[in-house]
Design a protein around this motif. Structure first.
Motif, PDB file in Angstrom:
ATOM      1  N   GLY A   1      57.181  52.565  -0.592  1.00 57.39           N
ATOM      2  CA  GLY A   1      56.049  53.106  -1.337  1.00 57.39           C
ATOM      3  C   GLY A   1      56.259  53.034  -2.839  1.00 57.39           C
ATOM      4  O   GLY A   1      55.348  52.687  -3.598  1.00 57.39           O
TER       5      GLY A   1
ATOM      6  N   LEU B   1      55.880  49.485  -3.972  1.00 54.57           N
ATOM      7  CA  LEU B   1      54.462  49.117  -4.016  1.00 54.57           C
ATOM      8  C   LEU B   1      53.815  49.615  -5.297  1.00 54.57           C
ATOM      9  O   LEU B   1      53.049  48.881  -5.945  1.00 54.57           O
ATOM     10  CB  LEU B   1      53.732  49.694  -2.804  1.00 54.57           C
ATOM     11  CG  LEU B   1      52.206  49.509  -2.768  1.00 54.57           C
ATOM     12  CD1 LEU B   1      51.850  48.026  -2.730  1.00 54.57           C
ATOM     13  CD2 LEU B   1      51.605  50.229  -1.565  1.00 54.57           C
ATOM     14  N   TYR B   2      54.148  50.836  -5.704  1.00 53.83           N
ATOM     15  CA  TYR B   2      53.574  51.384  -6.942  1.00 53.83           C
ATOM     16  C   TYR B   2      53.957  50.526  -8.149  1.00 53.83           C
ATOM     17  O   TYR B   2      53.110  50.189  -8.977  1.00 53.83           O
ATOM     18  CB  TYR B   2      54.046  52.824  -7.151  1.00 53.83           C
ATOM     19  CG  TYR B   2      53.694  53.353  -8.522  1.00 53.83           C
ATOM     20  CD1 TYR B   2      52.410  53.788  -8.816  1.00 53.83           C
ATOM     21  CD2 TYR B   2      54.646  53.373  -9.539  1.00 53.83           C
ATOM     22  CE1 TYR B   2      52.083  54.241 -10.082  1.00 53.83           C
ATOM     23  CE2 TYR B   2      54.329  53.827 -10.808  1.00 53.83           C
ATOM     24  CZ  TYR B   2      53.046  54.258 -11.074  1.00 53.83           C
ATOM     25  OH  TYR B   2      52.722  54.694 -12.333  1.00 53.83           O
TER      26      TYR B   2
ATOM     27  N   CYS C   1      55.959  55.963   3.127  1.00 57.69           N
ATOM     28  CA  CYS C   1      55.443  54.996   2.144  1.00 57.69           C
ATOM     29  C   CYS C   1      54.400  55.665   1.253  1.00 57.69           C
ATOM     30  O   CYS C   1      54.397  55.485   0.022  1.00 57.69           O
ATOM     31  CB  CYS C   1      54.834  53.793   2.851  1.00 57.69           C
ATOM     32  SG  CYS C   1      56.042  52.688   3.616  1.00 57.69           S
TER      33      CYS C   1
ATOM     34  N   PHE D   1      54.824  56.234  -2.773  1.00 59.83           N
ATOM     35  CA  PHE D   1      53.816  55.729  -3.703  1.00 59.83           C
ATOM     36  C   PHE D   1      53.327  56.843  -4.620  1.00 59.83           C
ATOM     37  O   PHE D   1      53.236  56.682  -5.846  1.00 59.83           O
ATOM     38  CB  PHE D   1      52.653  55.138  -2.907  1.00 59.83           C
ATOM     39  CG  PHE D   1      51.560  54.546  -3.742  1.00 59.83           C
ATOM     40  CD1 PHE D   1      51.646  53.242  -4.191  1.00 59.83           C
ATOM     41  CD2 PHE D   1      50.439  55.289  -4.086  1.00 59.83           C
ATOM     42  CE1 PHE D   1      50.632  52.683  -4.969  1.00 59.83           C
ATOM     43  CE2 PHE D   1      49.428  54.752  -4.861  1.00 59.83           C
ATOM     44  CZ  PHE D   1      49.527  53.442  -5.299  1.00 59.83           C
TER      45      PHE D   1
END
Length: 699
Positions: A46, A49-50, A93, A97
């Motif tokens: 997560g 992804l950010y 996740c 994030f």
């Protein structure tokens, strides 16, 4: 998208889908009892992804994403408990994030919007050295002339040039000078290390230098806010006074994190032999210190039978080691690397207090989880990646070896050889685990790093760290010199090893910077191989091999242009050719390193391949021609010569010339550093800010 989802659901209901689903559920059932290792992995996915996004999500999106994701997953858990591990991974996740986004907003502060020159006033909170080996000061409580308080950075960092004999630096003093400041620069090339992001998370809103003498405006303030910093500087001064020579700078660095007295030759020798980790107060130092204290206290109590038989001396020793770790954390400056090591050590010592195994993958996972929650930005730092790569590999390998039962007919190693073999194996395992991360971040591999570590790490643990503890214990009685003398013996040996190994032929191999996808794929492959239970784990080897293959296929940009517009580098068969022998020194050193080339700026400039006339430099590749010039008369020179090139670049305002494509200061500020290549006869330009996207730290 909806049709694909419906087809997938239908496939799951059919015979083949049911078989696959059953195998998946069986594999997940094997993981019961070993799922905690996936907690930091889920958070990391997560967080990654950010940081990979090109657009900054709003606070409302972050909160909504987390709440709805958790709520929806909890509802599904009740209806499909057999798939709960996958659903829990989705929850983690979502949390990772959100945690990363909330942390980025939490540390938000003013950043300079334009280049500033004028009076600078601030309180001194840190002293170190810059890339150019100049004394560098970090100031808070900053005041800049004609700048509103809400626009003034909370912290700035300035390098001291010129004559600075008029001030004796002291922690907490308020000083003033006149200097240049600008916002932290972006990546030196698209996809490169993002110093803007790094500065955002450590609270730096401006960087610069001064050639004007810095003067004391107010004496150091009284109070406890900088008491630890003062204590650190006092200890550093004591070390420098009691230990002469280059060993003193090394000792101050490992004792209190003060690197201001380290010379660059020493740093380069340590880096070229894979011994630079000895300077960073991280897991090794914290482990050696707490291990020494734990063993010493336990031996002292064990030597008294009455105490040993009646008190839990192991837990008492662990508690004392915790206190020592906390004191070391404070005295070392509590850097991110030290905080990470402190958390890991506290988790392992805490396991002893609750009668659990101190060293296990669960303990490593718990430490990683705490670090990622407190400082999610650590995920993309080399320190976090290398530290946990080494620790995870060591715990996994020695854990597996513990379960190996050798035939009784096999000969046993003599007891005196076992520690030596243990140190050699530990160094080899840690070196192999961290090598790809070190190569990716620092673009080099120390070929003889294992030899240097085998010769130095035992000395660090058996002589240097015990000497440091001895110096600290005897300091109140005036006997610190005894411990410092012991430390100097060990440090002198380590530095001699570093110089000898660094001077060997082929000591360093330079490696090109990999694609941004390589390290995530490599990390997930290695983690899957270690954390997953069952034969399916060997799929992780495929991930590792895919990452290595992708790395070997990396293509470096044909042309790079610095954000300042004062330097460009053209890739040739012999390596990258730099347009100028001086200027933009940090960028000029980073480009060849990223290419896997160890040549310095002057050497790269001497390569043939550029056409230079009257300070105008022309580069040719394919059917393209790029012109760059700098200096006071650059606009006029560009205007006269731009028709010779496909595109012209300068650091000043671009002149308007019919039929010419010119990139000037405004365009470079908007795009950042440039990567230029030719595709199908057309010039393709990518800016670093385009690659990074619109994030909090780029606004």
């Amino acid at each position: 998208m909806g049709k694909l989802a419906l087809r997938f659901i239908q496939w799951l209901k059919e015979g083949q889908g049911q078989v696959v689903l059953k195998h998946l559920i069986d594999e997940l059932d094997q993981q019961r009892g070993h799922l905690f290792g996936w907690v930091p992995i889920g958070l990391g996915l997560g967080i990654g992804l950010y940081f990979h996004l090109k657009v900054e999500p709003s606070l409302s999106i972050l909160l909504t994403f987390a709440i709805l994701g958790i709520a929806a997953s909890l509802l599904v858990l009740k209806s499909a408990p057999s798939l709960s591990p996958i659903l829990l991974l989705c929850i983690l996740c979502a949390l990772g994030f959100s945690i990363a986004g909330l942390r980025a907003n939490w540390v938000a502060g003013p950043v300079l919007e334009y280049r500033y020159y004028g009076p600078i006033t601030g309180r001194l909170i840190n002293i170190d050295r810059s890339f150019s080996d100049k004394i560098r000061l970090t100031l808070d409580q900053v005041h800049l002339d004609r700048m509103a308080p809400d626009k003034t950075p909370k912290r700035v960092r300035i390098s001291l040039h010129g004559d600075q004999r008029f001030i004796t630096l002291a922690p907490g003093m308020t000083l003033m000078t006149t200097g240049h400041l600008s916002q932290p620069s972006g990546p030196v090339e698209p996809g490169g290390f993002d110093f803007q992001r790094h500065s955002w998370f450590i609270g730096l809103g401006g960087l610069g230098y001064t050639r004007v003498p810095a003067l004391e405006l107010r004496a150091p303030e009284k109070g406890s806010s900088l008491a630890i910093f003062r204590a650190r500087k006092a200890i550093s001064r004591g070390i420098l006074a009691g230990m002469q020579g280059r060993e003193a700078g090394f000792a101050a660095a490992i004792a209190v994190g003060d690197r201001a007295n380290l010379d660059q030759e020493t740093v380069h020798a340590l880096r070229d032999t894979n011994l630079a980790h000895l300077l960073a107060i991280s897991g090794l130092h914290m482990g050696l210190l707490t291990g020494f204290v734990f063993t010493l206290i336990r031996l002292i109590f064990a030597s008294v039978p009455y105490v040993a038989l009646r008190l839990p001396i192991k837990k008492i020793a662990a508690s004392c080691a915790m206190i020592a770790a906390f004191a070391y954390l404070l005295m070392s400056g509590a850097s991110v690397a030290t905080e990470r090591a402190f958390i890991m050590v506290m988790v392992m010592l805490g396991a002893i207090l609750v009668n659990r195994r101190a060293i296990s993958l669960r303990a490593v996972a718990l430490a990683a989880t705490i670090v990622l929650i407190l400082r999610p930005e650590s995920l993309v730092s080399p320190g976090f990646q290398m530290s946990f790569a080494a620790t995870t590999a060591l715990v996994a390998v020695f854990g597996a070896w513990r379960n190996v039962r050798l035939p009784e007919t096999w000969p046993r190693l003599p007891k005196f050889l076992q520690p030596i073999i243990g140190v050699a194996a530990s160094s080899a395992i840690a070196g192999l685990a961290t090598a790809p991360f070190g190569a990716a971040h620092f673009n080099q591999i120390a070929q003889f790093g294992l030899i240097a570590n085998l010769a130095s790490v035992p000395v660090m643990g058996l002589i240097v760290m015990p000497g440091a503890v001895l110096a600290g214990c005897l300091a109140p009685f005036g006997g610190a010199w005894i411990g410092l003398w012991v430390m100097k013996i060990g440090i002198s040996w380590i530095l001699s090893v570093a110089e000898f190994v660094a001077a060997m032929d082929g000591a360093v191999t330079y490696i090109p910077r990999p694609d941004t996808a390589v390290l995530p794929i490599l990390s997930l492959g290695m983690l899957f191989l270690i954390v997953w239970r069952g034969r399916v784990r060997w799929l992780g080897v495929g991930g590792v091999m895919a990452a290595i293959l992708l790395w070997f296929q990396v293509e470096r940009p044909q042309m790079l242009v610095s954000e300042s517009g004062n330097l460009f580098g053209l890739m040739s068969k012999q390596g990258r050719i730099l347009s100028h022998a001086k200027g933009d020194g940090f960028v000029a050193s980073a480009w060849p390193e990223n290419d896997g080339d160890g040549l310095d700026q002057s050497g790269a400039n001497n390569r043939a391949g550029l056409v230079t006339a009257d300070k105008v430099v022309l580069a040719k590749f394919g059917s393209q021609k790029i012109l760059i010039t700098r200096g006071k008369y650059a606009p006029e020179q560009i205007a006269q010569n731009c028709h010779k090139a496909t595109i012209s670049i300068l650091a000043q305002k671009a002149p308007e010339v019919d039929g010419c494509r010119i990139l000037g200061r405004a365009e470079l500020k908007k795009l950042g550093s440039l990567s230029i290549k030719e595709e199908k006869g057309e010039l393709v330009i990518l800016g670093a800010k385009q690659a990074t996207g619109r994030r909090l730290w780029t606004r």
